[in-house]
Motif scaffolding. Sequence first.
Motif, mmCIF file in Angstrom:
data_model
loop_
_atom_site.group_PDB
_atom_site.id
_atom_site.type_symbol
_atom_site.label_atom_id
_atom_site.label_comp_id
_atom_site.label_asym_id
_atom_site.label_seq_id
_atom_site.Cartn_x
_atom_site.Cartn_y
_atom_site.Cartn_z
ATOM 1 N N UNK A 239 29.394 0.445 -57.364
ATOM 2 C CA UNK A 239 29.050 -0.931 -56.971
ATOM 3 C C UNK A 239 27.944 -0.892 -55.923
ATOM 4 N N UNK A 240 26.867 -1.616 -56.186
ATOM 5 C CA UNK A 240 25.817 -1.853 -55.199
ATOM 6 C C UNK A 240 25.772 -3.352 -54.917
ATOM 7 N N UNK A 241 25.809 -3.718 -53.647
ATOM 8 C CA UNK A 241 25.802 -5.131 -53.289
ATOM 9 C C UNK A 241 24.876 -5.356 -52.102
ATOM 10 N N UNK A 242 24.340 -6.554 -52.036
ATOM 11 C CA UNK A 242 23.383 -6.937 -50.994
ATOM 12 C C UNK A 242 24.094 -7.827 -49.989
ATOM 13 N N UNK A 243 23.945 -7.525 -48.708
ATOM 14 C CA UNK A 243 24.544 -8.345 -47.652
ATOM 15 C C UNK A 243 23.482 -9.243 -47.049
ATOM 16 N N UNK A 244 23.635 -10.538 -47.260
ATOM 17 C CA UNK A 244 22.674 -11.525 -46.778
ATOM 18 C C UNK A 244 22.688 -11.550 -45.244
ATOM 19 N N UNK A 245 21.504 -11.558 -44.647
ATOM 20 C CA UNK A 245 21.309 -11.606 -43.193
ATOM 21 C C UNK A 245 21.636 -10.293 -42.484
ATOM 22 N N UNK A 246 21.892 -9.229 -43.227
ATOM 23 C CA UNK A 246 22.119 -7.930 -42.588
ATOM 24 C C UNK A 246 20.810 -7.442 -41.970
ATOM 25 N N UNK A 247 20.874 -6.545 -40.995
ATOM 26 C CA UNK A 247 19.643 -6.022 -40.380
ATOM 27 C C UNK A 247 18.713 -5.414 -41.428
ATOM 28 N N UNK A 248 17.424 -5.581 -41.206
ATOM 29 C CA UNK A 248 16.414 -5.082 -42.138
ATOM 30 C C UNK A 248 16.641 -3.602 -42.441
ATOM 31 N N UNK A 249 16.619 -3.282 -43.724
ATOM 32 C CA UNK A 249 16.813 -1.901 -44.145
ATOM 33 C C UNK A 249 18.247 -1.532 -44.427
ATOM 34 N N UNK A 250 19.195 -2.421 -44.099
ATOM 35 C CA UNK A 250 20.615 -2.125 -44.338
ATOM 36 C C UNK A 250 21.254 -3.124 -45.294
ATOM 37 N N UNK A 251 20.435 -3.979 -45.929
ATOM 38 C CA UNK A 251 21.020 -5.036 -46.759
ATOM 39 C C UNK A 251 21.751 -4.492 -47.982
ATOM 40 N N UNK A 252 21.189 -3.435 -48.607
ATOM 41 C CA UNK A 252 21.839 -2.882 -49.788
ATOM 42 C C UNK A 252 22.914 -1.889 -49.377
ATOM 43 N N UNK A 253 24.109 -2.103 -49.902
ATOM 44 C CA UNK A 253 25.254 -1.254 -49.586
ATOM 45 C C UNK A 253 25.828 -0.696 -50.894
ATOM 46 N N UNK A 254 26.570 0.378 -50.817
ATOM 47 C CA UNK A 254 27.209 0.972 -51.986
ATOM 48 C C UNK A 254 28.676 1.222 -51.668
ATOM 49 N N UNK A 255 29.536 1.019 -52.666
ATOM 50 C CA UNK A 255 30.969 1.220 -52.467
ATOM 51 C C UNK A 255 31.626 1.647 -53.772
ATOM 52 N N UNK A 256 32.706 2.369 -53.646
ATOM 53 C CA UNK A 256 33.503 2.750 -54.809
ATOM 54 C C UNK A 256 34.680 1.815 -55.004
ATOM 55 N N UNK A 257 34.929 0.903 -54.037
ATOM 56 C CA UNK A 257 36.107 0.038 -54.099
ATOM 57 C C UNK A 257 35.727 -1.412 -53.837
ATOM 58 N N UNK A 258 36.419 -2.309 -54.533
ATOM 59 C CA UNK A 258 36.309 -3.746 -54.272
ATOM 60 C C UNK A 258 37.674 -4.373 -54.479
ATOM 61 N N UNK A 259 38.172 -5.126 -53.469
ATOM 62 C CA UNK A 259 37.566 -5.463 -52.185
ATOM 63 C C UNK A 259 37.326 -4.229 -51.322
ATOM 64 N N UNK A 260 36.445 -4.388 -50.336
ATOM 65 C CA UNK A 260 36.141 -3.274 -49.443
ATOM 66 C C UNK A 260 37.395 -2.889 -48.665
ATOM 67 N N UNK A 261 37.705 -1.600 -48.598
ATOM 68 C CA UNK A 261 38.927 -1.186 -47.892
ATOM 69 C C UNK A 261 38.900 -1.510 -46.410
ATOM 70 N N UNK A 262 37.711 -1.656 -45.811
ATOM 71 C CA UNK A 262 37.630 -1.948 -44.381
ATOM 72 C C UNK A 262 37.726 -3.441 -44.069
ATOM 73 N N UNK A 263 37.752 -4.291 -45.094
ATOM 74 C CA UNK A 263 37.830 -5.734 -44.849
ATOM 75 C C UNK A 263 39.181 -6.109 -44.258
#
Length: 584
Positions: A357-381
Amino acid sequence: MMKPFALALCALSLSVTMTGIGAVASAAAAPAEADFARYQPAATYDGISSSSLYVPMRDGVRLAVRIDRPTQGGKLVEGRFPVIWHHTLSISQQTSDGAGGRVSDFRRVQELVRHGYVVVQVARRGNGQSTGVRRGYHDRNEAQDAFDMTQWLARQPWSTGKVGVYGCSNTGDAALHVMTMRPPALAAVFAGCFSWHKYDAFRRGGIFAQWGTGPTRTVEDDMKLSPVDGDEGKTILREAAEEHQLSTPLFEMWKQLPYRDSWSSLVASRFWAEGSAASYAEQIRLSGVPLYIQGGWRDELRDQAFIAHANVPGSRVVIGPWKHCDSDDFTLLEEMHRFFDRHLKGVDTGIDKDAPIHYYTVNAPEGTQWRATAQWPLPQARMQPLFLNGAALSPRAARARPVSFTARYDVACPDAGSGSRVQPCHVAGSGASMAGPALAADTEVTGNAIADLWIASDQPDANIFAYLEDVAPDGSVTVVTEGRLKASLRKEATAPWTMPEGVPWHRAYAQDAQPLKPGEAVRLRFDMMPTSYVFRKGHRMQITLTGSDHRERARDIATPPRITLYSDPARPSSVAIPVIPAGR
């Protein structure tokens, strides 16, 4: 597992001040895979040759087919190539076909011809240049056509026998239905913005408040299309255009289907089941065909992407800050190319080593918007409940006076867009809005918020809409995500497929309907569609509840209901927000 965590508050007055839910940290961004959306092999061929023909189906219906093959120095290249095809609404790629006229790389797939592919457009029966009558929308007639067409393409002298399918919107649904038929030649599917189950997409929460009703075209509309080669006089096109007028009027069919188990006399079917990929989930899994799913945080079908991913082992997801079938400046075609090269040509493109899974976080700091995860929902949520206490949000339930408002059927949103990219919007005074205090730090919300509300109505039913909103210091309001539920269909059940953890599901059969008793409070639990969004420092989170939405179609509650929201220790109304804690 997502767990609640404490919210720090400082009570300064009746309007509390939030000191922080969970600040965003740069460490939250996972390292991006080196090849993600950066796949740029040199083109092998310098041109494209297009031709078209009719292919007869088992019942005599003729499907229009456009074939794009590679050329070199102006000459058609002989040899065999993998085939990628699109089960669309016309071979001309009109805006209404699901791939034309948008800021989307789905419209550019023909460019892969220069990289050694044959790319094919096939108009579905009863649509475009094809003859026949459209019975439903992704019915089993179309699915059988897709099986036959996949195998026909595999047998052609210019084909290696390896076939892929792509599509977005209605053609994304069509791509999923190819998988349900398990044609032996099918080797990969790239599908965007489709429905896993049509009821949950078209009548989300039991409410018809969505743009999608399917194509409606006149004879004159069809006659404007470019004809198939050999039909320059448009004789067959005229025949097709006239046959199309016998097709099922889709809007009338949808209106016949208020419940998940409703029967349509127009197609003699419980069509939500017949036309949904979810009904054939086991066939999709047995196919073993790799599936890549594209979605957008501003698309009405984004939740369907994650549900499909949870039910199709090995599937992949890319989801960005896009509207329906858009990809803006993201190099989606490169990611499609990387996927098809891996599964149709056997090239090691690095995709197998990527997180799924690749997802974009709106308003994240420049250069960190694209994130990658193996799980959804995110385990840290962490699910943080925000209680709707009168006119404000707070971290704990309190005794607050009930809030009442009357649903407004005159709501309008002139700047919301049109067609398949229409957006929800905040309409001041259309319901009840409750805001929290200013945030002391940037705060990331990623996942599905869950509404848990106690409401009453003076009518036997009410359509309840909930919006999570971002209120800027200047007072401007941005809708971040939304959810909705028809109050009479509040009964919860266990879904027959895997749902993201913690997301309620409503069977919504006719026998599940529970009309409201005037003045009696009932509990409603429903999800808001997933998002990944950073609320910036100094902004406020706001929940707005209404009894109507400007996108509603075929509204079935004649008298605007008077809705009362309760929030007290015995009936605590809240919305749980999936917050990513600082440093996680």
